[in-house]
Design a protein around this motif. Structure first.
Motif: not given
Length: 120
Positions: A105-120
């Motif tokens: 038995t396996h299942q995909i789990h997700w993290g809460q997310g982290t913001q990456v912002t790249v400025s020009s």
């Protein structure tokens, strides 16, 4: 309850680098694969990179040659080294792990997310 804790996001100028980390914890038998996806505003979530238990890796076309995924099996942690960042890499980056809770038995789990912002 399997938990994925991400770190390392932030603001960087174009051409710069960032390193994301994601540690998995909780009751599980073993991890089948770990990876990263991202979602920019108004766009669908897309694959960034994935690594499976045998060490093989795969990357989304837009990051090939710039991003490197690696995994520390002893620490149940996956890393994403991001180089030559572009403004179009700006997104929320989500860690995911396909985890076996038992032999079959396996299942995909997700993290809460982290913001990456790249400025020009």
């Amino acid at each position: 309850q399997v938990q994925l804790v991400e770190s390392g996001g932030g603001l960087v100028q174009a051409g710069g680098s960032l390193r994301l980390s994601c540690a998995a914890s909780g009751p599980f038998f073993k991890i089948k694969s770990m990876g990263w996806s991202r979602q920019a505003p108004g766009k669908q979530r897309e694959l960034v990179a994935v690594t499976i238990s045998n060490g093989s890796t795969d990357y989304g076309d837009s990051v090939k040659g710039r991003f490197t995924i690696s995994r520390d099996n002893a620490k149940n942690t996956v890393y994403l080294e991001m180089n030559s960042l572009k403004p179009e890499d700006t997104a929320v980056y989500y860690c995911n792990a396909d985890v076996f809770s038992g032999i079959l038995t396996h299942q995909i789990h997700w993290g809460q997310g982290t913001q990456v912002t790249v400025s020009s």
